[in-house]
Scaffold this motif. Structure first.
Motif, PDB file in Angstrom:
ATOM      1  N   GLN A  83       0.872  -1.166   0.000  1.00 45.03           N
ATOM      2  CA  GLN A  83       0.000   0.000   0.000  1.00 45.03           C
ATOM      3  C   GLN A  83       0.911   1.219   0.000  1.00 45.03           C
ATOM      4  OE1 GLN A  83      -2.562   0.635   3.405  1.00 45.03           O
ATOM      5  NE2 GLN A  83      -4.037   1.761   2.163  1.00 45.03           N
ATOM      6  N   GLY A  84       0.965   1.885  -1.137  1.00 44.95           N
ATOM      7  CA  GLY A  84       1.904   2.992  -1.256  1.00 44.95           C
ATOM      8  C   GLY A  84       3.335   2.490  -1.177  1.00 44.95           C
ATOM      9  N   TYR A  85       4.099   3.000  -0.240  1.00 45.87           N
ATOM     10  CA  TYR A  85       5.478   2.582  -0.061  1.00 45.87           C
ATOM     11  C   TYR A  85       5.636   1.574   1.075  1.00 45.87           C
ATOM     12  CZ  TYR A  85       6.929   6.268  -3.251  1.00 45.87           C
ATOM     13  OH  TYR A  85       7.112   7.048  -4.364  1.00 45.87           O
ATOM     14  N   HIS A  86       4.544   1.010   1.539  1.00 47.60           N
ATOM     15  CA  HIS A  86       4.585   0.028   2.615  1.00 47.60           C
ATOM     16  C   HIS A  86       4.329  -1.363   2.062  1.00 47.60           C
ATOM     17  CE1 HIS A  86       3.639   3.898   4.501  1.00 47.60           C
ATOM     18  NE2 HIS A  86       4.254   3.433   5.569  1.00 47.60           N
ATOM     19  N   ILE A  87       5.196  -2.323   2.416  1.00 49.43           N
ATOM     20  CA  ILE A  87       5.112  -3.695   1.938  1.00 49.43           C
ATOM     21  C   ILE A  87       4.960  -4.628   3.133  1.00 49.43           C
ATOM     22  CG2 ILE A  87       6.497  -5.575   0.958  1.00 49.43           C
ATOM     23  CD1 ILE A  87       7.658  -3.604  -0.997  1.00 49.43           C
ATOM     24  N   ALA A  88       4.107  -5.643   2.977  1.00 47.28           N
ATOM     25  CA  ALA A  88       3.962  -6.675   3.995  1.00 47.28           C
ATOM     26  C   ALA A  88       4.120  -8.035   3.333  1.00 47.28           C
ATOM     27  CB  ALA A  88       2.607  -6.587   4.685  1.00 47.28           C
ATOM     28  N   VAL A  89       4.890  -8.929   3.967  1.00 45.16           N
ATOM     29  CA  VAL A  89       5.085 -10.297   3.499  1.00 45.16           C
ATOM     30  C   VAL A  89       4.662 -11.230   4.615  1.00 45.16           C
ATOM     31  CG1 VAL A  89       6.753 -12.010   2.700  1.00 45.16           C
ATOM     32  CG2 VAL A  89       6.993  -9.623   2.001  1.00 45.16           C
ATOM     33  N   PHE A  90       3.798 -12.209   4.264  1.00 40.00           N
ATOM     34  CA  PHE A  90       3.248 -13.094   5.297  1.00 40.00           C
ATOM     35  C   PHE A  90       3.423 -14.552   4.902  1.00 40.00           C
ATOM     36  CE2 PHE A  90      -0.247 -15.690   6.962  1.00 40.00           C
ATOM     37  CZ  PHE A  90      -0.056 -15.510   8.326  1.00 40.00           C
ATOM     38  N   GLY A  91       3.717 -15.382   5.927  1.00 44.31           N
ATOM     39  CA  GLY A  91       3.700 -16.830   5.765  1.00 44.31           C
ATOM     40  C   GLY A  91       4.836 -17.370   4.924  1.00 44.31           C
ATOM     41  N   GLY A  92       4.566 -18.506   4.281  1.00 42.76           N
ATOM     42  CA  GLY A  92       5.575 -19.175   3.485  1.00 42.76           C
ATOM     43  C   GLY A  92       6.166 -20.369   4.197  1.00 42.76           C
ATOM     44  N   HIS A  93       7.127 -21.001   3.548  1.00 40.41           N
ATOM     45  CA  HIS A  93       7.802 -22.179   4.090  1.00 40.41           C
ATOM     46  C   HIS A  93       9.297 -21.971   3.989  1.00 40.41           C
ATOM     47  CE1 HIS A  93       9.353 -26.367   4.141  1.00 40.41           C
ATOM     48  NE2 HIS A  93       8.341 -26.559   4.957  1.00 40.41           N
ATOM     49  N   GLY A  94      10.034 -22.409   5.010  1.00 36.39           N
ATOM     50  CA  GLY A  94      11.477 -22.266   4.965  1.00 36.39           C
ATOM     51  C   GLY A  94      12.089 -22.158   6.341  1.00 36.39           C
ATOM     52  N   SER A  95      13.363 -21.763   6.355  1.00 36.15           N
ATOM     53  CA  SER A  95      14.130 -21.690   7.609  1.00 36.15           C
ATOM     54  C   SER A  95      14.527 -20.251   7.883  1.00 36.15           C
ATOM     55  CB  SER A  95      15.369 -22.575   7.520  1.00 36.15           C
ATOM     56  OG  SER A  95      16.149 -22.231   6.384  1.00 36.15           O
ATOM     57  N   ALA A  96      13.552 -19.391   7.969  1.00 38.81           N
ATOM     58  CA  ALA A  96      13.819 -17.970   8.190  1.00 38.81           C
ATOM     59  C   ALA A  96      14.630 -17.757   9.462  1.00 38.81           C
ATOM     60  CB  ALA A  96      12.504 -17.194   8.263  1.00 38.81           C
ATOM     61  N   HIS A  97      15.627 -16.889   9.345  1.00 34.94           N
ATOM     62  CA  HIS A  97      16.493 -16.512  10.479  1.00 34.94           C
ATOM     63  C   HIS A  97      17.178 -17.714  11.120  1.00 34.94           C
ATOM     64  CE1 HIS A  97      15.169 -12.374  10.232  1.00 34.94           C
ATOM     65  NE2 HIS A  97      13.929 -12.805  10.162  1.00 34.94           N
ATOM     66  N   GLY A  98      17.538 -18.722  10.306  1.00 31.72           N
ATOM     67  CA  GLY A  98      18.329 -19.838  10.794  1.00 31.72           C
ATOM     68  C   GLY A  98      17.560 -20.891  11.554  1.00 31.72           C
ATOM     69  N   GLY A  99      16.254 -20.829  11.597  1.00 34.79           N
ATOM     70  CA  GLY A  99      15.470 -21.825  12.310  1.00 34.79           C
ATOM     71  C   GLY A  99      15.238 -23.066  11.470  1.00 34.79           C
ATOM     72  N   ASP A 100      14.417 -23.984  12.007  1.00 28.07           N
ATOM     73  CA  ASP A 100      14.086 -25.193  11.271  1.00 28.07           C
ATOM     74  C   ASP A 100      13.141 -24.874  10.124  1.00 28.07           C
ATOM     75  OD1 ASP A 100      15.595 -26.684  13.061  1.00 28.07           O
ATOM     76  OD2 ASP A 100      13.876 -27.033  14.394  1.00 28.07           O
ATOM     77  N   ARG A 101      13.166 -25.748   9.123  1.00 29.92           N
ATOM     78  CA  ARG A 101      12.216 -25.598   8.025  1.00 29.92           C
ATOM     79  C   ARG A 101      10.800 -25.846   8.546  1.00 29.92           C
ATOM     80  NH1 ARG A 101      13.850 -27.993   2.157  1.00 29.92           N
ATOM     81  NH2 ARG A 101      15.611 -26.618   1.719  1.00 29.92           N
ATOM     82  N   LYS A 102       9.919 -24.914   8.259  1.00 28.33           N
ATOM     83  CA  LYS A 102       8.546 -25.055   8.725  1.00 28.33           C
ATOM     84  C   LYS A 102       7.665 -24.071   7.958  1.00 28.33           C
ATOM     85  CE  LYS A 102       9.010 -21.636  12.440  1.00 28.33           C
ATOM     86  NZ  LYS A 102       8.845 -21.382  13.895  1.00 28.33           N
ATOM     87  N   PHE A 103       6.365 -24.212   8.162  1.00 22.69           N
ATOM     88  CA  PHE A 103       5.430 -23.220   7.648  1.00 22.69           C
ATOM     89  C   PHE A 103       5.367 -22.067   8.640  1.00 22.69           C
ATOM     90  CE2 PHE A 103       4.035 -27.205   5.736  1.00 22.69           C
ATOM     91  CZ  PHE A 103       3.990 -26.843   4.400  1.00 22.69           C
ATOM     92  N   HIS A 104       5.415 -20.857   8.121  1.00 23.88           N
ATOM     93  CA  HIS A 104       5.537 -19.683   8.975  1.00 23.88           C
ATOM     94  C   HIS A 104       4.235 -18.891   9.044  1.00 23.88           C
ATOM     95  CE1 HIS A 104       9.933 -19.824   9.557  1.00 23.88           C
ATOM     96  NE2 HIS A 104       9.948 -20.339   8.344  1.00 23.88           N
ATOM     97  N   ASN A 105       4.011 -18.291  10.207  1.00 20.64           N
ATOM     98  CA  ASN A 105       2.918 -17.318  10.332  1.00 20.64           C
ATOM     99  C   ASN A 105       3.464 -15.942  10.685  1.00 20.64           C
ATOM    100  OD1 ASN A 105       3.695 -17.699  12.957  1.00 20.64           O
ATOM    101  ND2 ASN A 105       1.658 -18.187  13.755  1.00 20.64           N
ATOM    102  N   ASP A 106       4.749 -15.727  10.359  1.00 17.78           N
ATOM    103  CA  ASP A 106       5.379 -14.433  10.619  1.00 17.78           C
ATOM    104  C   ASP A 106       4.893 -13.393   9.604  1.00 17.78           C
ATOM    105  OD1 ASP A 106       6.856 -15.580  12.628  1.00 17.78           O
ATOM    106  OD2 ASP A 106       8.614 -15.930  11.374  1.00 17.78           O
TER     107      ASP A 106
END
Length: 237
Positions: A200-223
């Motif tokens: 929205q304008g210059y603001h971006i939001a990214v939600f969910g997905g699968h992977g090892s974000a920030h070095g954690g275990d592979r999983k489905f994310h709700n971040d």
């Protein structure tokens, strides 16, 4: 159709249809009063392009480019009067691609922005001024990434790629649609694919997905990750 005011869903009966429309792993964007659907698979790979008119409630097939192979797992984003298609899997070649294509809604024309092997010959590479500026960075091959348009920029976030075509990518690139250049950004280890994003304008939001974000275990994310593009700040909410 979802109505925000009434918080209600409504099924829309269309006035025409085609057996070719069924698909998944495709992209869909809105420009003006129309929805544009490109590519995907059903289950065979598709390289067709369709428009749905919200007012007329009709589907119509749109022009494609002879140089643009069928693909799925790509992204599509509207910036100004163009749709940009990036990445994806090309089944005929069994490769991921780093291609960036644009479709000009006002001219109804496709252009291979790059990478290019030539700037002359075919209509989709006829104008050198439309090509990516070199030397410079290129967003690596990928699929199942997130692409979002904000201002004059196209942002590409994460996805899967690498030699095995399955490595989570934690990078972030933005493409300057006016300067025709890719710029590598800091994604702070956001290793995800199959996520969803919106702007929205210059603001971006990214939600969910699968992977090892920030070095954690592979999983489905709700971040939920929030990106403020003028300051290039990415924050985990």
């Amino acid at each position: 159709r979802y109505e925000f005011a009434s918080d209600a869903w409504t099924f829309i009966p269309v006035k025409n249809t085609s057996s070719a429309l069924g698909r998944y792993d495709h992209t869909a964007v809105v420009y003006g009063d129309c929805l544009y659907v490109y590519g995907g698979r059903s289950p065979n790979p598709l390289g067709d392009f369709w428009k749905y008119d919200f007012n007329l409630q009709t589907w119509s097939e749109m022009p494609t480019s002879a140089g643009m192979a069928a693909r799925f797992g790509h992204t599509a984003t509207v910036v100004a009067h163009k749709m940009y298609v990036h990445g994806g899997y090309l089944p005929d070649e069994d490769v991921l691609t780093d291609q960036l294509w644009s479709f000009d809604f006002t001219l109804s024309e496709w252009t291979l922005v790059g990478p290019r092997t030539t700037n002359f010959g075919e209509p989709y590479v006829a104008d050198p001024s439309d090509a990516i500026t070199f030397p410079g960075a290129l967003a690596p091959e990928r699929y199942s990434s997130v692409s979002i348009g904000a201002g004059r920029y196209l942002y590409v976030i994460g996805g899967a790629g690498g030699e095995d075509m399955a490595t989570e990518l934690g990078d972030l690139y933005k493409f300057d649609t006016m300067g025709k250049a890719w710029i590598a950004m800091d994604a702070t280890g956001l290793n995800i694919y199959d996520a969803a994003g919106a702007a929205q304008g210059y603001h971006i939001a990214v939600f969910g997905g699968h992977g090892s974000a920030h070095g954690g275990d592979r999983k489905f994310h709700n971040d939920l990750y929030y990106y403020y593009t003028p300051e290039d700040l990415l924050m985990n909410l």
